[in-house]
Scaffold this active site. Structure first.
Site, short mmCIF file in Angstrom:
data_model
loop_
_atom_site.label_atom_id
_atom_site.label_comp_id
_atom_site.label_asym_id
_atom_site.label_seq_id
_atom_site.Cartn_x
_atom_site.Cartn_y
_atom_site.Cartn_z
CB CYS A 1 -13.46 6.70 -23.96
SG CYS A 1 -12.28 6.34 -22.67
NE ARG B 1 -16.47 11.51 -26.15
CZ ARG B 1 -17.20 12.33 -25.37
NH1 ARG B 1 -17.55 13.51 -25.86
NH2 ARG B 1 -17.55 12.01 -24.16
CD1 TRP C 1 -6.65 10.79 -22.86
CD2 TRP C 1 -7.56 10.37 -20.87
NE1 TRP C 1 -5.92 11.46 -21.92
CE2 TRP C 1 -6.43 11.21 -20.68
CE3 TRP C 1 -8.28 9.99 -19.75
CZ2 TRP C 1 -6.02 11.66 -19.43
CZ3 TRP C 1 -7.89 10.42 -18.50
CH2 TRP C 1 -6.76 11.25 -18.35
CG ASN D 1 -16.63 8.36 -21.80
OD1 ASN D 1 -15.53 8.48 -21.26
ND2 ASN D 1 -17.39 9.40 -22.10
N GLY D 2 -15.93 6.50 -18.92
CA GLY D 2 -16.15 6.91 -17.53
C GLY D 2 -15.19 6.18 -16.62
CD GLU E 1 -5.20 29.58 -23.23
OE1 GLU E 1 -5.36 28.94 -22.16
OE2 GLU E 1 -5.39 29.08 -24.35
CE LYS F 1 -4.27 26.38 -26.26
NZ LYS F 1 -5.07 26.51 -25.10
CD GLU G 1 -3.36 22.63 -24.32
OE1 GLU G 1 -4.03 21.65 -23.95
OE2 GLU G 1 -3.88 23.75 -24.47
CG HIS H 1 6.96 38.75 -4.47
ND1 HIS H 1 7.31 39.45 -3.32
CD2 HIS H 1 6.30 39.62 -5.26
CE1 HIS H 1 6.83 40.68 -3.41
NE2 HIS H 1 6.22 40.82 -4.57
CE LYS I 1 -11.50 20.99 -28.22
NZ LYS I 1 -10.52 22.10 -28.15
C1 AGP Z 1 -7.43 23.73 -23.64
O1 AGP Z 1 -6.34 24.02 -24.54
C2 AGP Z 1 -7.23 22.42 -22.96
N1 AGP Z 1 -7.23 21.39 -23.91
C3 AGP Z 1 -8.12 22.16 -21.76
O2 AGP Z 1 -7.53 22.88 -20.71
C4 AGP Z 1 -9.62 22.58 -21.83
O3 AGP Z 1 -9.72 23.97 -21.89
C5 AGP Z 1 -10.30 22.09 -20.54
O4 AGP Z 1 -10.22 20.69 -20.50
C6 AGP Z 1 -11.76 22.54 -20.42
O5 AGP Z 1 -12.52 21.94 -21.43
P1 AGP Z 1 -14.02 22.49 -21.69
O6 AGP Z 1 -13.87 23.92 -22.11
O7 AGP Z 1 -14.57 21.62 -22.77
O8 AGP Z 1 -14.77 22.37 -20.39
#
Ligand code: AGP
Length: 611
Positions: free
Chosen positions: A2, A28, A75, A99-100, A483, A487, A490, A506, A606
Site C-alpha cells: 500500500c 502501490r 492493496w 502498509n504491511g 515472460e 505479460k 496480468e 510431454h 506495482k
Molecule cells: C511484472 O510485470 C509484474 N508486475 C511483477 O511480476 C513484478 O515483476 C514482480 O512483482 C517483481 O517486482 P520487483 O521487480 O519490483 O521486485
C-alpha cells in the site's frame, strides 16, 4: 503493498496535499483510499473504495479541513476492498495508516475484544489502532503508547499515526515495509517512498529496519527498535519533484514500451566503455571479486525472476559459472544449501522493495554470501543492503506490468556476465569486444522493432478472442516465453502459459486445438530447427501458430504459421532482449482490445512489499 503519506504542518490543506502524494503512490495499490485530518485537534476522515478518483469525488462533495493529516491507498490483504476496510483506521483518539501485514493480529484482536474494544472491520490494521488506544487508556502518553504497541506487533508494518488533541504530533514506524521522513520548513512528512513527499521536500531520511520516529513541526526524534535515540543521515533526493506523465501515449505501459531504446541505452552506457568496447561494472570494483566466485545464486520474483532465468544462460555460457535461479518466495523457506565459500547471491528487483526478495537477501547475508542487486531504485531497501548495486537506468516505471525495467535488467545482467567471464579468464578480449558490440546495438534494434507495432495491433484483434494462449521458447528464449505469458495474463486477464518448446510433447500438447493460439519465440538460431519441428507438431494438430522470428526463420517456416511477426536479424547473445519487445506489444494491444485497465490491472500492484 500500500502507499502511505503523513503531513504535519501549520499551513495548507492536508487533504489536497495528501491527494497529490497518493497520486504518486497509487502504483502501490488501488483497491481503496482514504484520508484523515486533524482540524483544531479534532479528527475527521473520508474514505472510498476503488481508484483514487473515487476518494477525490468524496472530498469534492464533502471537503475536510486541517493542515495535518494522513493518507493511504490500499492493496487489500485482510478484508475485502471496500470503504469499510479502507484506511485510515480509527480507535478512539487514534487514527492510522498501515502498509504491511500484522501476523499476530487475530490473537491481539481477541485480547482487545475481551477488554471491550469493538471492531468495525476485517482488517489487521484496525487492531493496531485499538492496541494503541488501549495503551492510552492505561495512562500512557501517545509516544509511550506507540512504543508499547510496536513491541507487541509481529509481522511487517510502515505506519503513520495521528492523535486527536495533539495537533503537533505525527508518529511513524517501519518494520519490513519502507518508510521515509520528509523534512520541510516548519513542517514534516512521512511517505512510503521519496516520490510521495517529493512535492513538499527533497530532504529525506530513509528509516532503517525497526526504526520509529516522533515528528513535530520543528523537528524529529528517531528511535531504534530497542527505544534508543538514533541519528539517520539526511539525503537530498534529486529531481524527485518531477512528476511522471503519459505525454501523448494512451497508457504508461505504452509509453514505457516505446522508451526502451532510451532506457536500454542509458543502462548500457553505465556499463560499457564505448571507446575500447569493454565492460566496467559501476560501483566499488573491489566489492565483488568475480574471479573467486564459484557459485552464483540469482533470486527474484515475477518478471525480474524471468530476467534471472535469461541471465542463467549467459553466466554459464559466457563466464562458465555454475548458476542456480530461484523464485524468492520459494528460496527463503527451502533452507537452500548455500556454499560457505565463493558464493555470490544476485537479486533482481525493479522496485528494490519486494518483500520476498528482500527476505531472500537477508537470508543470504546471514549465510555469509557476498550480495549484489540489479535494481531500478538506487535508494531502495535492497539497494541499501547489498555489497554491490548494478543499477538499471530505466527511470520510474509506472505501468504495473514491467517492460522497460525488464529489458534494462537484461542489459545490466548481460554486462555482468561479460565482466564475470573476463575476470574468470573465460572470455578473451576479441570475444568481449564482439559481445559488447552486440549489446551496444540493442537500442537501435529495439527502435527498429517498433515497425511491428501496427501489425501486432492488427493481430491482437484476432488473438484477443482466445480463451487460452500458449507461449513456447527454446534455450534462452524459454524465459521470454514465460515472460510473454505473464505479460498477457496480468494485463488482459486471458489465461496464458509459457513452456519450453521441447516440453510440449510431454503433456501440454494435449491442450492444442484450433481455438488455442500458440506463440513461438524463435529467432533463426542454433535451436531453430528443433523449434520448427515443434511448430510443425502444433500445426499438425490444427494449432493456431504465431511465429516471432527473423526473416530467415520466417522463410524456413513457410506457410505453416497462421500469423507472423518479423524481427530484425541480431546477434543470438542479445536476441532475448530484443524478443521481449514483440511479446510486450502483443500483450499491450490484446489488453487494449479487451478494454482492461492496462496500467493498473485488477488485483495487482506495482511493488509487492508484503509476503
Ligand atoms: C511484472 O510485470 C509484474 N508486475 C511483477 O511480476 C513484478 O515483476 C514482480 O512483482 C517483481 O517486482 P520487483 O521487480 O519490483 O521486485
Amino acid at each position: 503493498m500500500c502507499g502511505i503519506i503523513g503531513i504535519l504542518s501549520r499551513q495548507g490543506s492536508a487533504a489536497n496535499r495528501a491527494m497529490e502524494a497518493l497520486r504518486r503512490l497509487e502504483y502501490r495499490g488501488y483497491d481503496s483510499a482514504g484520508i484523515a485530518t486533524l482540524s483544531n485537534g479534532k479528527l475527521d476522515r473520508r474514505r472510498a473504495a476503488g481508484k483514487l478518483a473515487n476518494l477525490q469525488a468524496v472530498l469534492d462533495d464533502t471537503p475536510i479541513s486541517g493542515s495535518t493529516g494522513i493518507g493511504h491507498t490500499r492493496w487489500a490483504t485482510h478484508g475485502a476492498a471496500n470503504t469499510q476496510n479502507a484506511h485510515p483506521h480509527v480507535s478512539g483518539p487514534v487514527a492510522l495508516v498501515h502498509n504491511g501485514i500484522i501476523e499476530n493480529f487475530r490473537r491481539l484482536r481477541q485480547d482487545l475484544e475481551s477488554q471491550g474494544h469493538v471492531f468495525e472491520t476485517e482488517t489487521d490494521t484496525e487492531t493496531i489502532a485499538h492496541l494503541i488506544s488501549s495503551h492510552l487508556k492505561s495512562g500512557k502518553d501517545p509516544v509511550k503508547a506507540v512504543q508499547s504497541s510496536l513491541m507487541e506487533l509481529e509481522g511487517a508494518f510502515a505506519l503513520g499515526i495521528l492523535f486527536e488533541g495533539h495537533q503537533d504530533l505525527l508518529i511513524g514506524a517501519r518494520k519490513g515495509s519502507p518508510l521515509v521522513i520528509g523534512i520541510g520548513d516548519d513542517e514534516m512528512f512521512l511517505g512510503s517512498d521519496a516520490l510521495a513527499v517529493a512535492p513538499f521536500t527533497n530532504r529525506v531520511i530513509y528509516l532503517e529496519e525497526g526504526d520509529w520516529c516522533v515528528l513535530h513541526h520543528d523537528g524529529y526524534d528517531i528511535f531504534d527498535a530497542a527505544g534508543n535515540k538514533v541519528e539517520r543521515p539526511v539525503s537530498l533526493v534529486q529531481a524527485a519533484g518531477a512528476t511522471v506523465e503519459k505525454g501523448n501515449y494512451r497508457h504508461f505501459m505504452q509509453k514505457e514500451i516505446f522508451e526502451q531504446p532510451d532506457s536500454t541505452a542509458r543502462t548500457i552506457g553505465a556499463y560499457v566503455d564505448a571507446l575500447d568496447q569493454s565492460i566496467t561494472l559501476p560501483g566499488d570494483e573491489n566489492a565483488i571479486d568475480w574471479a573467486s566466485v564459484t557459485h552464483l545464486h540469482m533470486v527474484a520474483c515475477g518478471t525480474a525472476y524471468y530476467a534471472t532465468c535469461v541471465a542463467e544462460y549467459w553466466f554459464e555460457q559466457i563466464a562458465g559459472l555454475p548458476v542456480k535461479t530461484d523464485i524468492a518466495s520459494e528460496f527463503r523457506y527451502r533452507q537452500p544449501a548455500l556454499p560457505n565459500q565463493g558464493g555470490l547471491a544476485l537479486f533482481v528487483s525493479q522496485s528494490g522493495e519486494t518483500a520476498d526478495t528482500l527476505a531472500a537477501l537477508r537470508y543470504c547475508k546471514e549465510a555469509g554470501l557476498k550480495t549484489a542487486a540489479v535494481v531500478n531504485v538506487p535508494t531502495s531497501t535492497i539497494a541499501r543492503e547489498v555489497d554491490l548495486v548494478l543499477p538499471t537506468l530505466a527511470g520510474p516505471e509506472i505501468g504495473v506490468a514491467s517492460t522497460k525495467a525488464f529489458t534494462a535488467q537484461l542489459c545490466a545482467l548481460a554486462a555482468a556476465a561479460i565482466a564475470a567471464g573476463k575476470a574468470r579468464g573465460h572470455l578473451d578480449r576479441e570475444k568481449e569486444k564482439t559481445l559488447v558490440k552486440a549489446l551496444s546495438g540493442i537500442p537501435r534494434l529495439i527502435a527498429t522493432s517498433f515497425a511491428q507495432d501496427e501489425p501486432i495491433a492488427r493481430l491482437a484483434r484476432e488473438l484477443s478472442k482466445a480463451r487460452d494462449v500458449i507461449y513456447l521458447g527454446r534455450g534462452v528464449h524459454y524465459p521470454i516465453a514465460l515472460e510473454g505469458a505473464l505479460k498477457l495474463k496480468e494485463i488482459s486477464y486471458i489465461h496464458a502459459e509459457g513452456y519450453a518448446s521441447g516440453e510440449l510433447k510431454h503433456g501440454p500438447i494435449a491442450l492444442i486445438d484450433e481455438e488455442t493460439p500458440v506463440v513461438f519465440v524463435a529467432p533463426h538460431d542454433a535451436l531453430f530447427d528443433k523449434s520448427l519441428s515443434n511448430l510443425q507438431e502444433v500445426a499438425a494438430r490444427r494449432g493456431n501458430v504465431l511465429l516471432i522470428s527473423d526473416k530467415s526463420g520466417l522463410e524456413e517456416a513457410g506457410d505453416t504459421p497462421a500469423y507472423r511477426i518479423e524481427m530484425p536479424e541480431c546477434d543470438p547473445f542479445v536476441a532475448p532482449i530484443l524478443y521481449s519487445l514483440p511479446v510486450q506489444m502483443l500483450a499491450y494491444h490484446i489488453a487494449v482490445e479487451k478494454g482492461t485497465d492496462v496500467d493498473q490491472p485488477r488485483n495487482l500492484a506495482k511493488s509487492v512489499t508484503v509476503e
